[in-house]
Design an enzyme around this catalytic site. Structure first.
Site, PDB file in Angstrom:
ATOM      1  N   PRO A  47      17.846   6.932 -14.996  1.00 34.54           N
ATOM      2  CA  PRO A  47      17.736   5.510 -14.644  1.00 34.54           C
ATOM      3  C   PRO A  47      19.076   4.801 -14.812  1.00 34.54           C
ATOM      4  O   PRO A  47      19.804   5.043 -15.768  1.00 34.54           O
ATOM      5  CB  PRO A  47      16.719   4.965 -15.651  1.00 34.54           C
ATOM      6  N   GLU A  48      19.394   3.943 -13.846  1.00 30.66           N
ATOM      7  CA  GLU A  48      20.590   3.116 -13.945  1.00 30.66           C
ATOM      8  C   GLU A  48      20.138   1.680 -14.250  1.00 30.66           C
ATOM      9  O   GLU A  48      18.954   1.437 -14.486  1.00 30.66           O
ATOM     10  CB  GLU A  48      21.414   3.217 -12.652  1.00 30.66           C
TER      11      GLU A  48
END
Ligand SMILES: [Zn+2]
Length: 279
Positions: free
Chosen positions: A2-3
């Protein structure tokens, strides 16, 4: 992994779903996901009986402020998921590490197949003492209004490739492989241009592309790729992957000029771009 947009989607969901709830009971399967604590008991007693006041974010750390000025902090790592369940009867996916049961019997579950993620309790006001990298975290484009003049000063002082700079957490928080490619396409800039070579107009375009791309990604609830674990608090995948312009689209045509998109390799990573639109 996840960013920033995916973590922000989860933070917003959490703030709506669990803020104001009292944690009645906590179970942890082992110490792996709560490894900053000496024992399960130490973690559990720091959380049980406390109410979640609000849910904020520091970079990719989700910060659930508890009454008593402590914080229950979560980092998703490579594959961590925070999931809501109506009650204990709702079946859980494999790799369940921590379960919080609220006074209304609903649950928050931390699932993490690769176990790079973690949860811990620390002082709310001194999170940096526990997570030293947060003391040096760069600007947060979803959090702070960043003027392009300030951004310009930061960027022109760096003789670094743009892709590397965008992924440097001390420069901008939370951008990884996907969003750096999408931002550079939106800005019309090549990944290997050096930051100090940008004109004022290019700096403005890049600054706008960072803010717009990340906000669009949050609007479409993040990117879920075929080989990735990211789902939201309700177990649903994001929708932004269908709007990727260049990331993982090698051999497909550029959405702007219809030429074939290419992939370059650098330091064990791939970067995707259009040789015509990005200069
Ligand atoms: Zn193009």
């Amino acid at each position: 992994m996840p960013e920033l947009p995916e973590v922000e989607v989860i933070r917003r969901d959490l703030d709506r779903e669990v803020a104001g709830k009292k944690i009645k009971a906590v179970e942890a399967t082992g110490l792996r996901s709560i490894r900053r604590h000496k024992s399960k008991k130490a973690f559990i007693s720091a959380v049980e009986g406390h109410t979640i006041k609000s849910v904020t974010r520091r970079g990719k750390y989700i910060v659930m402020r508890l009454d008593g000025d402590t914080a229950l902090v979560a980092h998703l790592g490579m594959s961590g998921r925070l999931l809501r369940a109506k009650n204990a009867k709702v079946p859980s996916p494999k790799h369940l590490h921590v379960v919080f049961t609220f006074s209304d019997n609903s649950q928050l579950r931390f699932v993490d197949p690769r176990t790079f993620g973690e949860m811990f309790v620390t002082s709310y006001l001194e999170i940096e003492d526990e997570v030293t990298e947060l003391a040096h975290l760069g600007v947060d484009p979803l959090d702070e209004a960043m003027s392009w003049e300030t951004f310009g000063r930061l960027i022109t002082s760096r003789h670094t490739k743009l892709k590397t700079l965008l992924m440097d957490q001390k420069f901008v928080a939370g951008i990884g492989n996907i969003y750096s490619d999408e931002i550079l396409f939106a800005a019309g800039l090549r990944w290997d241009r050096t930051a100090d070579s940008l004109s004022a107009e290019e700096i403005r375009r890049l600054s706008r592309a960072i803010i717009e791309t990340l906000n669009e990604a949050v609007k479409y609830r993040g990117s879920s790729l075929a080989d990735e674990q990211y789902v939201d608090l309700f177990g649903q995948p994001g929708g932004f992957q269908d709007r990727h312009q260049v990331y993982d689209r090698e051999g497909k045509s550029c959405p702007r000029c219809y030429r074939t998109l290419v992939r370059a390799r650098y330091s064990n990573r791939s970067t995707f771009f259009c040789e015509a639109c990005q200069i």
